[in-house]
Scaffold this active site. Structure first.
Site, PDB file in Angstrom:
ATOM      1  N   LYS A 579      14.747 -33.885 -71.487  1.00 24.78           N
ATOM      2  CA  LYS A 579      14.264 -32.491 -71.048  1.00 24.78           C
ATOM      3  C   LYS A 579      15.450 -31.634 -70.800  1.00 24.78           C
ATOM      4  O   LYS A 579      15.383 -30.456 -70.563  1.00 24.78           O
ATOM      5  CB  LYS A 579      13.322 -32.496 -70.092  1.00 24.78           C
ATOM      6  CG  LYS A 579      12.060 -33.125 -70.658  1.00 24.78           C
ATOM      7  CD  LYS A 579      10.948 -33.035 -69.640  1.00 24.78           C
ATOM      8  CE  LYS A 579      10.884 -34.472 -68.639  1.00 24.78           C
ATOM      9  NZ  LYS A 579      10.942 -35.692 -69.143  1.00 24.78           N
ATOM     10  N   ALA A 611       4.790 -36.362 -73.422  1.00 23.20           N
ATOM     11  CA  ALA A 611       5.046 -37.486 -74.333  1.00 23.20           C
ATOM     12  C   ALA A 611       4.700 -37.515 -75.574  1.00 23.20           C
ATOM     13  O   ALA A 611       5.297 -36.374 -76.677  1.00 23.20           O
ATOM     14  CB  ALA A 611       4.655 -38.645 -73.583  1.00 23.20           C
ATOM     15  N   LEU A 613       1.800 -36.391 -76.791  1.00 19.36           N
ATOM     16  CA  LEU A 613       0.740 -35.547 -77.252  1.00 19.36           C
ATOM     17  C   LEU A 613       1.373 -34.362 -77.822  1.00 19.36           C
ATOM     18  O   LEU A 613       2.376 -33.880 -77.788  1.00 19.36           O
ATOM     19  CB  LEU A 613       0.237 -34.814 -76.058  1.00 19.36           C
ATOM     20  CG  LEU A 613      -0.503 -35.983 -75.154  1.00 19.36           C
ATOM     21  CD1 LEU A 613      -1.226 -35.337 -73.685  1.00 19.36           C
ATOM     22  CD2 LEU A 613      -1.767 -36.356 -75.732  1.00 19.36           C
ATOM     23  N   LYS A 682       9.092 -28.646 -67.776  1.00 18.22           N
ATOM     24  CA  LYS A 682       8.133 -28.747 -68.781  1.00 18.22           C
ATOM     25  C   LYS A 682       7.605 -27.672 -68.888  1.00 18.22           C
ATOM     26  O   LYS A 682       7.371 -26.935 -70.224  1.00 18.22           O
ATOM     27  CB  LYS A 682       7.098 -29.886 -68.457  1.00 18.22           C
ATOM     28  CG  LYS A 682       7.519 -31.326 -68.652  1.00 18.22           C
ATOM     29  CD  LYS A 682       6.477 -32.593 -67.978  1.00 18.22           C
ATOM     30  CE  LYS A 682       7.259 -33.857 -68.354  1.00 18.22           C
ATOM     31  NZ  LYS A 682       6.206 -34.884 -67.981  1.00 18.22           N
TER      32      LYS A 682
END
Length: 815
Positions: A579, A611, A613, A682
């Site tokens: 990330k 992850a 999804l 995120k």
């Protein structure tokens, strides 16, 4: 009467000549056969080397001459029994004595004239044909040796003589019409002038000899025996998937030969073309294989492109200037100058504005051509009407060839699109009116990638090869490799994707295999690999220069993330679960996205959020369809959700955290998850992918960890701080339980602002029943204003993260 020609590799040694004998014996059972042979493999080069050394008065030419003698005597000893060797050895030594005299002459005068060089280099074929004929006789083949100098007549253009077909045809008809032997062995390449002087037919001369004889005797088929099974769809040394073309036309064969298909020399076709004689290219070492049949019509309507070829060591010369526009005779002068300088032009393109002329020539001729042109146009250049000649070196030409290309639309588009996607820069383009050939000039370092890209596009039933360079083989990396190994056959059959792992690296070792690593024993291969380094790994990827290359980062390493720019600059796609890059300063994030677009190299990081999804992918589709994000609410940490779902009044907080780490739900340093930095990254990524400019410092973080835990510098100290602050965590749980709420670490973005923190979630809320390590995201948009779009599922774990990386790779494959 059959005519068979055997090249240098076919007669390179005694073992190969025995194979030739078997082919000839089988071919001559029912009709006479003319066997044209080249010099033993490497001998012609040795003769040229000896000539150059002698001309420079270097006595080491004698050493080369000894090598030539040893090669021929060794072959005689291996082919012919000792009782019959003396005559053959005596004759060969006599010829070698004459050769030695010629070389001594070159040594004494300090030069080799074209006339002398023709006499010298022809000895390779003269000796090989004599020895092979004697071997045939020993093997009970009804064979005779005929010197081609007595059959093929030329002018006195030494080095590349022009055939006198009238005289040659008459001599061939008279000889072959009366000869009674079943097999006639003749040397290729050599001929003689009307005065009887030795001449040669130039590069590929043995093929030419065979074609001249085939046309003179009106054979049905000329057989060219070589070391490959025909003309291939591309050079099989560079394109592993290339295959022999069963049937092509004369014109297709000439185009492929002109552009580097070395199994056939273009002038070979000329003598047989007018008579409709077919050419059959066969493999001496696999005579049972079909080979390639060349005829007037290829009957190849099923496939528009019949082959891809290339020529290396090309230079581009450009003449341009305003003084060329509308001026008659510029092109005439241009090409006359090159003709007088004996420069062969292999590629021509001219702008319709008449402002420039661009040609391709062999690199060895580039400076000579430049000098000749600048001298011819010196006056115009002095007046600044024409610019100095520009020369670009280190180039190559690639060409698509096929008779039926003109009947198919979009071939040029497919060609250039495929090359463009792989960052193959095209310097110039040429396409004839017949549309039998589309040529492009590219950097010679890109030849292998270009050939493989085009072969994949036009010959491999749209099976796309993806070449993966994988860094990081820990929990996620290991699961990822297992998934690739499991799904490889399915993907090739169902999705037309051939996925190969070309390289692996951990923090100590790296291993590369251009043909793809065996994933069944990748651990052993990596353990035996070479020392790794970020730059060393990148340089190796760049050096291989493979098509459809993808760099896969399975680490959480900041230094690795900083290398993405290098890969994208080289049109190498990047897929990552790391990330750090996408959450780095906004300018860097934006730069990576721009590089991705500029160099047509996808930069995908679906696993950065959720992850496996499809969160980012769904978000992109919403934005692309014209929707606008108004608010995002999410539980984005599978590890924190796991921790707070398993933490209660009967457990210790530090034990639950340790369990989450052991099961692979947290980062190697769990503080990254528990401090909120992971969730901040995120929500930052989601905000940016929604079209917002935001940096991580602007995100409000309501930390639940004690300051003592946040200040730790290693994992052991962090766990000690959790144990020490047990009462703090117990209090957090009790406060939520007293309100009949659950603890959830929630991220939110709204009105350009983002925040993360631990919240009390009441019953009835979509987040309340979020179990295990699941993630959930609510997208509120202009279209989903009252009921948000909800995505929910496992958001942590090596398996699902690996599957998310895999999904990104498949997206690139379908790109």
């Amino acid at each position: 009467m059959k005519v068979l020609k055997f090249g240098g590799t076919s007669v390179a040694n005694a073992q190969n000549i025995e194979k030739v004998k078997n082919i000839v014996a089988n071919s001559s059972k029912n009709e006479k056969a003319v066997v044209v042979v080249s010099a033993f493999g490497g001998v012609t080069d040795m003769l040229i080397k000896a000539s150059l050394l002698a001309a420079s008065q270097n006595e080491s030419y004698k050493n080369v001459l000894e090598e030539i003698e040893d090669k021929h005597l060794k072959t005689i000893q291996e082919l012919i029994d000792i009782n019959n060797q003396s005559k053959v050895i005596s004759n060969v030594k006599r010829e070698l004595n004459v050769l030695e005299t010629l070389l001594e002459g070159a040594f004494l005068i300090g030069e080799t004239t074209p006339k002398l060089l023709d006499k010298i280099v022809g000895y390779g074929e003269l000796l090989s044909s004599y020895i092979i004929n004697e071997y045939f006789i020993k093997e009970d083949i009804d064979s005779v040796h005929k010197n081609s100098k007595l059959l093929i007549k030329t002018d006195d253009s030494f080095g590349k003589a022009v055939i006198d077909f009238k005289a040659t045809n008459e001599l061939c008809e008279n000889y072959f019409g009366t000869v009674t032997y079943q097999v006639i062995v003749a040397p290729g390449f050599v001929a003689s002038s009307a005065k009887g002087e030795a001449t040669t037919l130039g590069r590929g001369g043995s093929d030419y000899t065979a074609a001249i004889i085939a046309a003179a005797v009106n054979t049905e088929t000329l057989e060219i025996w070589t070391d490959v099974s025909g003309m291939y769809t591309a050079n099989p040394k560079l394109v592993k998937q290339a295959f022999a073309i069963p049937h092509i036309s004369y014109e297709e064969a000439m185009e492929l030969s002109h552009f580097g298909a070395k199994v056939l020399y273009p002038p070979t076709i000329q003598p047989v073309l007018s008579k409709g004689i077919s050419i059959h290219i066969k493999n001496t070492f696999a005579p049972e294989e079909e080979g390639t049949l060349i005829t007037k019509s290829s009957n190849g309507k099923a496939r528009a492109v019949r082959g891809i070829s290339h020529v290396e060591n090309i230079s581009l010369l450009s003449l341009e200037g305003s003084g060329m526009v509308g001026i008659h005779g510029i092109s005439k002068r241009f090409f006359e100058v090159l003709s007088e300088a004996k420069v062969s032009v292999v590629f021509i393109t001219q702008a319709s504005s008449e402002h420039s002329i661009c040609i391709g020539v062999a690199s060895d001729d580039a400076e000579k051509a430049k000098s000749a042109l600048e001298k011819a146009f010196e006056y115009e250049m002095t007046l600044k009407k024409i610019n100095p000649v520009m020369v670009e070196n280190d180039l190559a030409i690639i060409a698509l060839v096929g008779d039926n290309m003109k009947s198919h639309q979009g071939l040029s588009g497919r060609m250039f699109s495929a090359l463009g996607k792989n960052n193959v820069n095209i310097r110039a383009i040429a396409q004839g009116a017949s549309e039998r050939n589309i040529s492009a000039v590219i950097n010679k370092n890109d030849v292998k990638k270009a050939l493989n890209t085009l072969h994949e596009q036009f010959f491999e039933d749209n099976v796309k090869q993806l070449n993966l360079f994988v860094m990081g083989v820990g929990n996620v990396g290991e699961k990822f490799l297992a998934q690739i190994e499991q799904q490889r056959k399915f993907l090739k059959k169902q999705l037309k994707l051939n996925i190969r792992v070309v390289a692996l690296s951990n923090s100590k070792k790296m291993v590369f295999d251009e043909n793809g690593l065996d994933l069944k024993n990748w651990k052993e291969l990596l353990n035996n690999g070479e020392k790794t380094g970020l730059d060393a790994f990148y340089q190796k990827v760049k050096e291989l220069n493979l098509r459809n290359s993808i760099f896969v980062d399975n680490t959480a390493n900041e230094a690795v993330a900083k290398t993405y720019e290098n890969y994208l600059n080289d049109s190498i796609s990047v897929v990552t679960c790391n990330k750090i890059a996408a959450s780095s300063p906004y300018k860097n994030y934006l730069k990576l996205k721009e590089l991705s677009r500029q160099y047509n190299a996808p930069f995908l990081f679906e696993t950065n959020v959720g992850a496996g999804l499809p969160i980012i992918d769904t978000l992109k589709h919403l934005i692309a369809s014209g929707d606008k994000i108004t608010k995002i609410q999410a539980v984005l940490s599978g590890s924190l959700n796991f921790v707070f779902n398993n933490f209660n009044d009967k457990t210790d907080f530090h034990e639950v955290v340790k369990q989450a780490q052991d099961e692979g739900y947290t980062e190697p340093d769990p503080k990254i998850d528990l401090s909120g930095i992971d969730v901040m990254r995120k929500i930052l990524i989601l905000a940016r992918e929604s079209g917002n400019e935001l940096d991580i410092e602007q995100i409000e973080n309501e930390a639940f960890l004690p300051q003592e835990s946040l200040d730790t510098s290693n994992v052991d100290d962090f766990y000690k701080s959790l144990v020490k602050n047990k009462a703090h965590f117990d209090t957090i749980y009790k406060e939520a339980a007293n309100k009949d709420c659950r603890l959830k670490y929630v991220a939110q973005f709204e009105n350009g602002k983002a925040k993360v923190g631990l919240q009390h979630v009441p019953q009835g809320h979509p987040f309340y029943n979020l179990e295990g390590k699941d993630n959930i995201v609510l997208f509120f948009t202009e279209r989903y204003s009252e009921q948000p779009l909800l995505i929910k599922g496992a958001g942590a774990g090596a398996d699902v993260t690996a599957s998310g990386i895999f999904a990104d790779i498949i997206r690139i494959g379908n790109f």
